[in-house]
Design an enzyme around this catalytic site. Structure first.
Site, PDB file in Angstrom:
ATOM      1  N   ASP A 162      -7.366 -10.759 -24.118  1.00  0.00           N
ATOM      2  CA  ASP A 162      -8.459 -11.728 -23.960  1.00  0.00           C
ATOM      3  C   ASP A 162      -8.925 -11.837 -22.500  1.00  0.00           C
ATOM      4  O   ASP A 162      -8.437 -11.113 -21.631  1.00  0.00           O
ATOM      5  CB  ASP A 162      -7.974 -13.086 -24.514  1.00  0.00           C
ATOM      6  CG  ASP A 162      -9.084 -13.858 -25.202  1.00  0.00           C
ATOM      7  OD1 ASP A 162     -10.260 -13.642 -24.862  1.00  0.00           O
ATOM      8  OD2 ASP A 162      -8.767 -14.691 -26.073  1.00  0.00           O
ATOM      9  N   GLU A 195     -13.265  -8.907 -24.278  1.00  0.00           N
ATOM     10  CA  GLU A 195     -13.965  -9.293 -23.046  1.00  0.00           C
ATOM     11  C   GLU A 195     -15.297  -9.954 -23.373  1.00  0.00           C
ATOM     12  O   GLU A 195     -16.041 -10.336 -22.479  1.00  0.00           O
ATOM     13  CB  GLU A 195     -14.079  -8.023 -22.198  1.00  0.00           C
ATOM     14  CG  GLU A 195     -14.794  -8.085 -20.910  1.00  0.00           C
ATOM     15  CD  GLU A 195     -16.259  -7.734 -21.070  1.00  0.00           C
ATOM     16  OE1 GLU A 195     -16.948  -7.665 -20.056  1.00  0.00           O
ATOM     17  OE2 GLU A 195     -16.738  -7.545 -22.213  1.00  0.00           O
ATOM     18  N   ASP A 217     -17.251 -15.526 -29.775  1.00  0.00           N
ATOM     19  CA  ASP A 217     -16.451 -15.729 -30.995  1.00  0.00           C
ATOM     20  C   ASP A 217     -17.313 -15.961 -32.237  1.00  0.00           C
ATOM     21  O   ASP A 217     -18.299 -16.705 -32.198  1.00  0.00           O
ATOM     22  CB  ASP A 217     -15.531 -16.944 -30.820  1.00  0.00           C
ATOM     23  CG  ASP A 217     -14.395 -16.643 -29.854  1.00  0.00           C
ATOM     24  OD1 ASP A 217     -14.417 -15.566 -29.218  1.00  0.00           O
ATOM     25  OD2 ASP A 217     -13.497 -17.491 -29.738  1.00  0.00           O
TER      26      ASP A 217
HETATM   27  C1  GLA Z   1     -10.855 -16.367 -27.355  1.00  0.00           C
HETATM   28  C2  GLA Z   1     -11.011 -15.125 -28.261  1.00  0.00           C
HETATM   29  C3  GLA Z   1     -10.699 -15.529 -29.694  1.00  0.00           C
HETATM   30  C4  GLA Z   1      -9.297 -16.095 -29.789  1.00  0.00           C
HETATM   31  C5  GLA Z   1      -9.151 -17.268 -28.832  1.00  0.00           C
HETATM   32  C6  GLA Z   1      -7.705 -17.744 -28.738  1.00  0.00           C
HETATM   33  O1  GLA Z   1     -11.811 -17.315 -27.628  1.00  0.00           O
HETATM   34  O2  GLA Z   1     -12.295 -14.609 -28.160  1.00  0.00           O
HETATM   35  O3  GLA Z   1     -10.849 -14.421 -30.567  1.00  0.00           O
HETATM   36  O4  GLA Z   1      -8.371 -15.088 -29.483  1.00  0.00           O
HETATM   37  O5  GLA Z   1      -9.553 -16.910 -27.508  1.00  0.00           O
HETATM   38  O6  GLA Z   1      -7.540 -18.761 -27.817  1.00  0.00           O
END
Ligand code: GLA
Length: 400
Positions: A162, A195, A217
Protein backbone atom coordinates in the site's frame (compact mmCIF):
# COMPACT_ATOMS: atom_id res chain seq x y z
CA UNK A 1 18.69 -2.76 -55.78
CA UNK A 2 20.95 -4.73 -53.43
CA UNK A 3 22.25 -1.46 -52.00
CA UNK A 4 18.73 -0.21 -51.36
CA UNK A 5 17.81 -3.46 -49.59
CA UNK A 6 20.93 -3.35 -47.43
CA UNK A 7 20.26 0.25 -46.47
CA UNK A 8 16.66 -0.68 -45.63
CA UNK A 9 17.81 -3.62 -43.49
CA UNK A 10 20.27 -1.40 -41.61
CA UNK A 11 17.58 1.22 -41.09
CA UNK A 12 15.12 -1.37 -39.75
CA UNK A 13 17.76 -2.73 -37.42
CA UNK A 14 18.58 0.77 -36.16
CA UNK A 15 14.92 1.52 -35.57
CA UNK A 16 14.38 -1.69 -33.56
CA UNK A 17 17.57 -1.11 -31.52
CA UNK A 18 16.51 2.45 -30.87
CA UNK A 19 13.06 1.35 -29.74
CA UNK A 20 14.65 -1.11 -27.29
CA UNK A 21 16.80 1.72 -25.95
CA UNK A 22 13.73 3.95 -25.82
CA UNK A 23 11.81 1.37 -23.82
CA UNK A 24 14.74 1.13 -21.41
CA UNK A 25 14.70 4.89 -20.99
CA UNK A 26 10.94 4.99 -20.51
CA UNK A 27 10.91 2.18 -17.99
CA UNK A 28 14.25 1.75 -16.23
CA UNK A 29 12.82 -0.96 -13.92
CA UNK A 30 11.67 -3.38 -16.57
CA UNK A 31 13.94 -6.27 -15.60
CA UNK A 32 13.86 -5.98 -11.81
CA UNK A 33 11.06 -8.38 -10.96
CA UNK A 34 11.64 -11.58 -12.98
CA UNK A 35 9.71 -13.80 -10.53
CA UNK A 36 7.86 -15.67 -13.29
CA UNK A 37 4.49 -15.05 -11.59
CA UNK A 38 1.28 -13.48 -12.85
CA UNK A 39 1.47 -14.88 -16.37
CA UNK A 40 -2.31 -14.61 -16.14
CA UNK A 41 -4.07 -12.24 -13.69
CA UNK A 42 -4.03 -13.42 -10.06
CA UNK A 43 -7.16 -15.11 -8.70
CA UNK A 44 -8.02 -15.32 -5.03
CA UNK A 45 -9.71 -13.67 -2.06
CA UNK A 46 -8.85 -10.70 0.18
CA UNK A 47 -10.26 -9.73 3.58
CA UNK A 48 -10.61 -5.97 3.15
CA UNK A 49 -13.80 -5.30 1.15
CA UNK A 50 -16.00 -7.39 3.42
CA UNK A 51 -14.23 -7.48 6.79
CA UNK A 52 -12.02 -4.38 7.01
CA UNK A 53 -10.08 -4.65 10.27
CA UNK A 54 -12.27 -7.40 11.76
CA UNK A 55 -9.99 -10.27 10.85
CA UNK A 56 -8.51 -13.16 12.78
CA UNK A 57 -6.98 -16.55 12.12
CA UNK A 58 -10.27 -18.45 12.45
CA UNK A 59 -11.85 -16.33 9.72
CA UNK A 60 -8.90 -16.86 7.40
CA UNK A 61 -8.84 -20.62 8.00
CA UNK A 62 -12.60 -20.93 7.50
CA UNK A 63 -12.28 -18.89 4.32
CA UNK A 64 -9.57 -21.21 3.01
CA UNK A 65 -11.83 -24.18 3.83
CA UNK A 66 -14.74 -22.54 2.01
CA UNK A 67 -12.69 -21.68 -1.07
CA UNK A 68 -12.00 -25.39 -1.38
CA UNK A 69 -15.44 -26.75 -0.41
CA UNK A 70 -17.36 -24.37 -2.71
CA UNK A 71 -15.23 -25.44 -5.67
CA UNK A 72 -13.76 -21.95 -6.11
CA UNK A 73 -10.23 -23.31 -5.65
CA UNK A 74 -10.72 -25.69 -8.54
CA UNK A 75 -11.80 -22.77 -10.71
CA UNK A 76 -8.44 -21.08 -10.10
CA UNK A 77 -8.97 -18.96 -6.97
CA UNK A 78 -5.78 -19.78 -5.12
CA UNK A 79 -4.60 -16.77 -3.09
CA UNK A 80 -6.05 -16.18 0.40
CA UNK A 81 -4.92 -12.66 1.20
CA UNK A 82 -4.74 -10.84 4.51
CA UNK A 83 -5.21 -7.11 4.12
CA UNK A 84 -4.54 -4.38 6.71
CA UNK A 85 -4.76 -5.06 10.49
CA UNK A 86 -3.03 -8.44 10.79
CA UNK A 87 0.07 -7.19 12.69
CA UNK A 88 1.12 -5.98 16.12
CA UNK A 89 1.46 -2.21 16.34
CA UNK A 90 5.16 -2.40 17.31
CA UNK A 91 8.02 -4.28 15.74
CA UNK A 92 9.95 -6.79 17.88
CA UNK A 93 13.24 -5.64 19.48
CA UNK A 94 14.96 -7.17 16.44
CA UNK A 95 12.96 -4.86 14.19
CA UNK A 96 10.72 -7.57 12.81
CA UNK A 97 7.04 -7.26 12.13
CA UNK A 98 4.90 -9.83 13.92
CA UNK A 99 1.29 -11.10 13.72
CA UNK A 100 -1.20 -9.61 16.18
CA UNK A 101 -0.92 -11.72 19.35
CA UNK A 102 -4.66 -11.60 20.09
CA UNK A 103 -6.17 -12.13 16.65
CA UNK A 104 -3.47 -14.36 15.15
CA UNK A 105 -2.27 -16.21 18.29
CA UNK A 106 -0.79 -19.13 16.33
CA UNK A 107 1.33 -16.77 14.24
CA UNK A 108 1.36 -16.12 10.52
CA UNK A 109 3.71 -19.01 9.72
CA UNK A 110 1.20 -21.49 11.20
CA UNK A 111 -1.54 -19.82 9.15
CA UNK A 112 0.54 -20.15 5.98
CA UNK A 113 1.08 -23.83 6.77
CA UNK A 114 -2.67 -24.31 7.18
CA UNK A 115 -3.51 -22.49 3.94
CA UNK A 116 -0.82 -24.45 2.09
CA UNK A 117 -2.20 -27.72 3.46
CA UNK A 118 -5.43 -26.85 1.62
CA UNK A 119 -3.51 -26.47 -1.64
CA UNK A 120 -3.88 -22.67 -1.52
CA UNK A 121 -1.46 -19.75 -1.13
CA UNK A 122 -1.27 -17.08 1.57
CA UNK A 123 -1.00 -13.38 0.80
CA UNK A 124 -0.03 -10.57 3.16
CA UNK A 125 -0.20 -6.78 3.23
CA UNK A 126 2.16 -3.94 4.07
CA UNK A 127 2.70 -0.32 3.07
CA UNK A 128 5.51 1.48 1.27
CA UNK A 129 5.38 3.97 4.11
CA UNK A 130 5.98 4.27 7.85
CA UNK A 131 2.55 2.91 8.79
CA UNK A 132 -0.31 1.09 7.09
CA UNK A 133 -3.48 2.92 6.13
CA UNK A 134 -6.05 1.84 8.66
CA UNK A 135 -4.86 1.13 12.19
CA UNK A 136 -1.29 2.17 11.52
CA UNK A 137 0.48 -1.17 11.64
CA UNK A 138 4.19 -0.87 10.90
CA UNK A 139 4.89 -0.12 7.23
CA UNK A 140 7.93 -1.47 5.40
CA UNK A 141 9.59 1.79 4.28
CA UNK A 142 13.20 1.43 5.42
CA UNK A 143 12.51 -2.17 6.51
CA UNK A 144 12.02 -3.67 3.05
CA UNK A 145 14.77 -6.29 3.30
CA UNK A 146 13.87 -7.32 6.87
CA UNK A 147 10.17 -7.64 6.01
CA UNK A 148 10.68 -9.45 2.70
CA UNK A 149 12.89 -11.90 4.56
CA UNK A 150 10.25 -12.36 7.30
CA UNK A 151 7.46 -12.88 4.75
CA UNK A 152 9.55 -15.42 2.83
CA UNK A 153 10.43 -17.29 6.03
CA UNK A 154 6.72 -17.58 6.88
CA UNK A 155 5.95 -19.00 3.42
CA UNK A 156 4.05 -15.97 2.11
CA UNK A 157 3.10 -16.14 -1.58
CA UNK A 158 1.67 -12.69 -2.36
CA UNK A 159 2.34 -9.17 -1.08
CA UNK A 160 -0.09 -6.28 -1.45
CA UNK A 161 1.97 -3.14 -0.90
CA UNK A 162 0.00 0.00 0.00
CA UNK A 163 0.90 3.68 -0.15
CA UNK A 164 0.08 5.36 3.19
CA UNK A 165 2.48 7.44 5.33
CA UNK A 166 4.95 7.55 2.47
CA UNK A 167 6.89 10.71 3.49
CA UNK A 168 6.16 12.07 0.01
CA UNK A 169 8.93 9.98 -1.46
CA UNK A 170 8.45 9.24 -5.16
CA UNK A 171 6.76 5.83 -5.65
CA UNK A 172 9.30 5.03 -8.36
CA UNK A 173 11.89 5.18 -5.59
CA UNK A 174 9.90 3.31 -2.90
CA UNK A 175 8.26 0.42 -4.79
CA UNK A 176 11.33 -1.00 -6.61
CA UNK A 177 13.17 -1.36 -3.26
CA UNK A 178 10.61 -3.99 -2.25
CA UNK A 179 10.97 -5.66 -5.67
CA UNK A 180 14.67 -6.10 -5.00
CA UNK A 181 14.08 -7.16 -1.38
CA UNK A 182 11.59 -9.85 -2.42
CA UNK A 183 13.96 -11.10 -5.05
CA UNK A 184 16.76 -11.29 -2.52
CA UNK A 185 14.52 -13.14 -0.06
CA UNK A 186 14.53 -15.94 -2.58
CA UNK A 187 10.87 -17.01 -2.51
CA UNK A 188 8.61 -16.33 -5.52
CA UNK A 189 6.12 -13.83 -4.08
CA UNK A 190 3.49 -12.23 -6.32
CA UNK A 191 3.99 -8.47 -5.85
CA UNK A 192 0.86 -6.32 -5.99
CA UNK A 193 1.49 -2.56 -6.01
CA UNK A 194 -1.25 -0.52 -4.35
CA UNK A 195 -0.20 2.99 -5.30
CA UNK A 196 -3.74 4.02 -6.40
CA UNK A 197 -2.64 5.08 -9.90
CA UNK A 198 -1.25 8.37 -8.68
CA UNK A 199 2.01 8.67 -10.59
CA UNK A 200 1.12 7.12 -13.95
CA UNK A 201 2.04 3.85 -12.32
CA UNK A 202 1.06 1.76 -15.37
CA UNK A 203 3.83 3.41 -17.41
CA UNK A 204 6.63 2.21 -15.11
CA UNK A 205 5.35 -0.70 -13.01
CA UNK A 206 5.93 -3.52 -15.50
CA UNK A 207 9.09 -5.14 -14.16
CA UNK A 208 8.45 -3.73 -10.68
CA UNK A 209 5.28 -5.61 -9.74
CA UNK A 210 2.96 -8.30 -11.08
CA UNK A 211 0.03 -5.89 -10.90
CA UNK A 212 -0.57 -2.30 -9.93
CA UNK A 213 -3.66 -0.49 -8.69
CA UNK A 214 -4.71 2.11 -11.25
CA UNK A 215 -7.39 3.80 -9.13
CA UNK A 216 -8.55 4.75 -5.66
CA UNK A 217 -10.56 2.32 -3.54
CA UNK A 218 -13.66 0.66 -4.95
CA UNK A 219 -16.97 1.13 -3.12
CA UNK A 220 -19.78 -1.44 -3.42
CA UNK A 221 -21.89 0.83 -5.67
CA UNK A 222 -22.52 0.98 -9.43
CA UNK A 223 -21.04 4.48 -9.91
CA UNK A 224 -17.81 3.59 -8.13
CA UNK A 225 -17.41 0.27 -9.95
CA UNK A 226 -18.08 1.64 -13.42
CA UNK A 227 -16.05 4.82 -12.85
CA UNK A 228 -13.05 2.79 -11.74
CA UNK A 229 -13.28 0.62 -14.84
CA UNK A 230 -13.35 3.74 -17.07
CA UNK A 231 -10.23 5.04 -15.35
CA UNK A 232 -8.49 1.68 -15.63
CA UNK A 233 -9.34 1.47 -19.33
CA UNK A 234 -7.00 4.34 -20.16
CA UNK A 235 -4.05 2.14 -19.18
CA UNK A 236 -5.03 -0.90 -21.26
CA UNK A 237 -1.94 -0.88 -23.44
CA UNK A 238 0.41 -1.38 -20.48
CA UNK A 239 -1.04 -4.73 -19.33
CA UNK A 240 0.64 -7.93 -20.37
CA UNK A 241 1.55 -11.36 -18.99
CA UNK A 242 3.55 -10.81 -15.82
CA UNK A 243 2.16 -7.30 -15.15
CA UNK A 244 -1.49 -6.26 -14.99
CA UNK A 245 -3.59 -3.16 -14.36
CA UNK A 246 -5.55 -3.59 -11.12
CA UNK A 247 -8.84 -1.66 -10.82
CA UNK A 248 -9.20 -2.97 -7.21
CA UNK A 249 -10.83 -6.04 -5.73
CA UNK A 250 -14.26 -7.48 -6.44
CA UNK A 251 -17.36 -6.38 -4.55
CA UNK A 252 -19.56 -9.14 -6.02
CA UNK A 253 -21.65 -10.61 -3.21
CA UNK A 254 -21.31 -7.75 -0.73
CA UNK A 255 -24.86 -6.51 -1.27
CA UNK A 256 -24.47 -2.96 -2.59
CA UNK A 257 -25.31 -3.69 -6.23
CA UNK A 258 -28.02 -5.61 -8.06
CA UNK A 259 -27.45 -9.05 -9.56
CA UNK A 260 -27.19 -7.54 -13.06
CA UNK A 261 -24.75 -4.89 -11.84
CA UNK A 262 -22.53 -7.56 -10.30
CA UNK A 263 -22.58 -9.42 -13.62
CA UNK A 264 -21.38 -6.22 -15.31
CA UNK A 265 -18.69 -5.84 -12.61
CA UNK A 266 -17.36 -9.39 -13.08
CA UNK A 267 -17.62 -9.30 -16.89
CA UNK A 268 -15.67 -6.06 -17.20
CA UNK A 269 -13.00 -7.18 -14.73
CA UNK A 270 -12.57 -10.42 -16.68
CA UNK A 271 -12.33 -8.67 -20.05
CA UNK A 272 -9.89 -6.09 -18.66
CA UNK A 273 -7.56 -8.85 -17.41
CA UNK A 274 -7.91 -7.51 -13.88
CA UNK A 275 -6.80 -9.66 -10.96
CA UNK A 276 -9.95 -11.49 -9.80
CA UNK A 277 -9.72 -11.08 -6.04
CA UNK A 278 -13.02 -11.99 -4.38
CA UNK A 279 -14.09 -9.57 -1.65
CA UNK A 280 -17.17 -11.21 -0.11
CA UNK A 281 -17.69 -13.74 2.67
CA UNK A 282 -17.20 -17.02 0.83
CA UNK A 283 -18.25 -19.00 3.94
CA UNK A 284 -21.85 -17.94 3.41
CA UNK A 285 -21.85 -17.44 -0.35
CA UNK A 286 -25.21 -17.86 -2.11
CA UNK A 287 -25.68 -19.87 -5.31
CA UNK A 288 -26.49 -16.64 -7.14
CA UNK A 289 -23.14 -15.08 -6.20
CA UNK A 290 -21.21 -18.30 -6.76
CA UNK A 291 -22.69 -18.52 -10.28
CA UNK A 292 -21.22 -15.09 -11.03
CA UNK A 293 -17.68 -15.44 -9.69
CA UNK A 294 -17.68 -19.12 -10.63
CA UNK A 295 -18.63 -18.65 -14.30
CA UNK A 296 -15.95 -20.76 -15.95
CA UNK A 297 -16.42 -19.24 -19.39
CA UNK A 298 -15.94 -15.73 -18.08
CA UNK A 299 -12.96 -16.80 -15.96
CA UNK A 300 -11.42 -18.35 -19.09
CA UNK A 301 -11.56 -14.93 -20.78
CA UNK A 302 -9.65 -13.43 -17.85
CA UNK A 303 -7.10 -16.24 -17.86
CA UNK A 304 -6.66 -16.34 -21.65
CA UNK A 305 -2.96 -16.97 -22.38
CA UNK A 306 -2.74 -14.16 -24.94
CA UNK A 307 -3.06 -11.71 -22.03
CA UNK A 308 -4.33 -8.68 -23.92
CA UNK A 309 -6.54 -6.28 -21.94
CA UNK A 310 -9.88 -5.71 -23.67
CA UNK A 311 -11.14 -2.14 -23.81
CA UNK A 312 -13.98 0.19 -24.62
CA UNK A 313 -14.25 0.33 -28.42
CA UNK A 314 -17.57 2.14 -28.94
CA UNK A 315 -19.58 4.66 -26.95
CA UNK A 316 -22.94 6.10 -27.89
CA UNK A 317 -24.31 7.89 -24.83
CA UNK A 318 -25.01 5.19 -22.25
CA UNK A 319 -24.51 2.36 -24.74
CA UNK A 320 -21.07 0.87 -25.06
CA UNK A 321 -19.14 -1.96 -26.67
CA UNK A 322 -16.04 -3.36 -24.98
CA UNK A 323 -13.88 -5.89 -26.80
CA UNK A 324 -10.53 -7.60 -26.94
CA UNK A 325 -8.63 -10.39 -28.66
CA UNK A 326 -8.37 -13.94 -27.34
CA UNK A 327 -6.17 -16.85 -28.26
CA UNK A 328 -6.37 -18.07 -31.04
CA UNK A 329 -8.11 -15.45 -33.17
CA UNK A 330 -11.42 -15.12 -31.29
CA UNK A 331 -12.79 -11.89 -29.82
CA UNK A 332 -14.54 -11.26 -26.53
CA UNK A 333 -17.31 -8.67 -26.68
CA UNK A 334 -19.38 -6.99 -23.99
CA UNK A 335 -22.48 -5.01 -24.92
CA UNK A 336 -23.00 -2.66 -21.96
CA UNK A 337 -26.05 -0.55 -21.14
CA UNK A 338 -25.18 2.09 -18.51
CA UNK A 339 -28.67 3.57 -18.44
CA UNK A 340 -30.42 2.98 -15.13
CA UNK A 341 -33.98 2.82 -16.57
CA UNK A 342 -34.29 1.75 -20.21
CA UNK A 343 -33.44 -1.42 -22.10
CA UNK A 344 -31.73 -0.77 -25.43
CA UNK A 345 -30.56 -2.52 -28.53
CA UNK A 346 -26.77 -2.38 -28.85
CA UNK A 347 -24.75 -3.26 -31.95
CA UNK A 348 -21.09 -4.22 -32.12
CA UNK A 349 -19.72 -3.93 -35.63
CA UNK A 350 -16.78 -6.01 -36.79
CA UNK A 351 -14.90 -2.77 -37.24
CA UNK A 352 -15.47 -2.02 -33.52
CA UNK A 353 -14.27 -5.42 -32.40
CA UNK A 354 -11.37 -5.70 -34.85
CA UNK A 355 -12.59 -8.36 -37.28
CA UNK A 356 -12.43 -8.14 -41.09
CA UNK A 357 -15.87 -7.09 -42.36
CA UNK A 358 -16.78 -10.32 -44.17
CA UNK A 359 -15.79 -12.71 -41.39
CA UNK A 360 -18.51 -15.09 -40.24
CA UNK A 361 -18.40 -16.04 -36.60
CA UNK A 362 -19.96 -18.49 -34.22
CA UNK A 363 -21.38 -16.58 -31.26
CA UNK A 364 -21.21 -17.94 -27.74
CA UNK A 365 -23.20 -16.24 -24.96
CA UNK A 366 -21.05 -16.53 -21.82
CA UNK A 367 -23.82 -15.82 -19.33
CA UNK A 368 -26.52 -17.97 -20.94
CA UNK A 369 -23.92 -20.67 -21.65
CA UNK A 370 -25.29 -21.23 -25.13
CA UNK A 371 -24.05 -20.97 -28.68
CA UNK A 372 -26.43 -18.82 -30.75
CA UNK A 373 -28.24 -20.48 -33.65
CA UNK A 374 -26.86 -19.36 -37.01
CA UNK A 375 -23.67 -17.42 -37.56
CA UNK A 376 -23.11 -13.67 -37.66
CA UNK A 377 -21.32 -11.63 -40.27
CA UNK A 378 -20.45 -7.94 -40.04
CA UNK A 379 -22.10 -7.11 -36.72
CA UNK A 380 -23.85 -8.45 -33.63
CA UNK A 381 -26.93 -6.86 -32.08
CA UNK A 382 -28.70 -7.64 -28.82
CA UNK A 383 -31.14 -5.99 -26.45
CA UNK A 384 -29.56 -5.19 -23.11
CA UNK A 385 -31.42 -4.26 -19.92
CA UNK A 386 -30.64 -1.25 -17.70
CA UNK A 387 -27.34 -1.44 -15.77
CA UNK A 388 -26.74 -4.77 -17.52
CA UNK A 389 -24.48 -6.35 -20.08
CA UNK A 390 -24.22 -9.30 -22.42
CA UNK A 391 -20.93 -11.02 -22.99
CA UNK A 392 -19.99 -13.06 -26.05
CA UNK A 393 -17.08 -14.80 -27.68
CA UNK A 394 -16.97 -14.46 -31.44
CA UNK A 395 -15.16 -17.37 -33.04
CA UNK A 396 -14.27 -16.82 -36.71
CA UNK A 397 -15.28 -19.68 -39.00
CA UNK A 398 -12.47 -21.04 -41.11
CA UNK A 399 -12.46 -19.79 -44.69
CA UNK A 400 -14.49 -16.61 -44.12
C1 GLA B 1 -5.94 1.39 1.24
C2 GLA B 1 -6.03 0.36 0.09
C3 GLA B 1 -7.20 -0.57 0.36
C4 GLA B 1 -7.02 -1.27 1.69
C5 GLA B 1 -6.86 -0.23 2.79
C6 GLA B 1 -6.47 -0.88 4.12
O1 GLA B 1 -7.03 2.24 1.24
O2 GLA B 1 -6.19 1.01 -1.13
O3 GLA B 1 -7.34 -1.52 -0.69
O4 GLA B 1 -5.90 -2.10 1.63
O5 GLA B 1 -5.83 0.71 2.48
O6 GLA B 1 -6.24 0.05 5.12
Amino acid sequence: MEKVLTTLAILLCLISCLSVECRKMINPHRNLLANGLGLTPAMGWNSWNRFGCNINETLIKETADAIVSTGLAELGYQYVNLDDCWAEYNRTPKGEVVGNYKTFPSGIKALADYVHSKGLKLGIYSSAGDRTCSTGMPGSLGYEYVDAQTFASWGIDYLKYDNCYNRNIDPQVRYPVMTKALRQAGRPIYYSLCEWGQSNVATWAAGVGNSWRTTGDIVDKWDSMIGIMDQNDGNARYAKPGGWNDPDMLEVGNGGMTHDEYIVHFSLWALAKAPLIIGCDVRTITKEVKDIIGNEEVIAVNQDPLGVQGKKVMKDGNLEVWAGPLCPGSKVVILLNRDSQESSSITATWEDVGLPRHTSVEVRDLWKHETLKGNSTGSLTATVGPHSCKMFILKPLVGT
